[in-house]
Design an enzyme around this catalytic site. Sequence first.
Site, PDB file in Angstrom:
ATOM      1  N   ARG A   7      77.341  11.867  96.236  1.00  0.00           N
ATOM      2  CA  ARG A   7      77.133  12.583  95.314  1.00  0.00           C
ATOM      3  C   ARG A   7      77.160  11.931  93.772  1.00  0.00           C
ATOM      4  O   ARG A   7      76.804  11.846  93.099  1.00  0.00           O
ATOM      5  CB  ARG A   7      78.572  13.491  95.233  1.00  0.00           C
ATOM      6  N   HIS A  11      74.724  13.060  91.026  1.00  0.00           N
ATOM      7  CA  HIS A  11      75.130  12.575  89.751  1.00  0.00           C
ATOM      8  C   HIS A  11      74.243  11.813  88.257  1.00  0.00           C
ATOM      9  O   HIS A  11      74.618  12.130  87.401  1.00  0.00           O
ATOM     10  CB  HIS A  11      76.597  12.674  89.505  1.00  0.00           C
ATOM     11  N   GLY A  17      67.809   9.342  84.785  1.00  0.00           N
ATOM     12  CA  GLY A  17      67.422   8.596  85.331  1.00  0.00           C
ATOM     13  C   GLY A  17      68.807   7.975  85.810  1.00  0.00           C
ATOM     14  O   GLY A  17      70.212   7.833  86.007  1.00  0.00           O
ATOM     15  N   ASN A  39      82.005  15.723  86.552  1.00  0.00           N
ATOM     16  CA  ASN A  39      82.588  14.450  86.936  1.00  0.00           C
ATOM     17  C   ASN A  39      84.105  14.622  87.577  1.00  0.00           C
ATOM     18  O   ASN A  39      85.033  13.414  87.851  1.00  0.00           O
ATOM     19  CB  ASN A  39      82.383  12.964  86.491  1.00  0.00           C
ATOM     20  N   HIS A 138      76.146  19.331 100.897  1.00  0.00           N
ATOM     21  CA  HIS A 138      77.001  20.381 100.836  1.00  0.00           C
ATOM     22  C   HIS A 138      77.158  20.188 102.598  1.00  0.00           C
ATOM     23  O   HIS A 138      77.894  21.126 102.742  1.00  0.00           O
ATOM     24  CB  HIS A 138      76.813  21.589  99.870  1.00  0.00           C
ATOM     25  N   ASP A 191      74.629  17.529 109.091  1.00  0.00           N
ATOM     26  CA  ASP A 191      73.965  17.924 110.379  1.00  0.00           C
ATOM     27  C   ASP A 191      73.386  20.119 109.400  1.00  0.00           C
ATOM     28  O   ASP A 191      73.066  20.120 107.950  1.00  0.00           O
ATOM     29  CB  ASP A 191      74.603  18.997 111.728  1.00  0.00           C
TER      30      ASP A 191
END
Length: 263
Positions: A7, A11, A17, A39, A138, A191
């Site tokens: 993550r 972010h 960039g 955040n 996720h 998965d």
Amino acid sequence: MGASLLRLHFHDCFVNGCDGSILLDDDSTFIGEKTALANNNSARGFELVDDIKAEVEKTCPGVVSCADILAIAARDSTVVLGGPSWKVKLGRRDSITASRADANKFIPAPSFTLSALKSNFHAQGLSLKDLVALSGAHTIGLARCTTFRAHIYNDSNIDPSFAKSLQHKCPRTGKDNIHRRLDLRTPISFDNFYFRNLLKKKGLLRSDQELFNGKSADSLVKKYAADSSKFFKQFTKSMIKMSNIKPLTGNSGQIRINCRKVN
């Protein structure tokens, strides 16, 4: 920690960039990204990145950027948790500034509809296919009550028994920081269960379930739910594409010695 490292890279890349800007602490010249809405009390792994950077500096001082460390850590976390591997392009340099305002503007929110998500990803040069595949991250990690409360109380595109089970843990007010699994079945395995959950209307966030809600993303969700190899193949392509958003190269930026502050 794998989901948190993955993550951080996402972010980082979505705010001007992939330049390590998310790692900068506030200083006298800017308010950084750590306290942005997406955040604050949420992004983590900064101490682990410090440890990685310290080890890398011992072996190879002044060469490997913090931005590259985030890109590699994201790939390695995916692999360790059972997901696919890919070749990480290297040579990004680190930014010398950060912007909380830009983080608030560019990081997609869990309340987003499919149309808002598509616009958000399109602004970064990413397609619907990239959006759906990258959302598949996720399949690991947790989310706070405050991010899924509206979905479990107000939305109709959610399995009623699933919503009820979450309401027991996440009341209408309070307990904002109670965590639940983004993938209720295999939260530490990378998965395709995330997509299989969406088919059953068991996406934790509104922005998750929006991917399977009678619109343009449905066919991709069905494809990845049916075949994890197709998901893995597209995920690696989309990660390479995302990690190549506006890198600083040449004489732009710097190689930070400490990822938290400009040299």
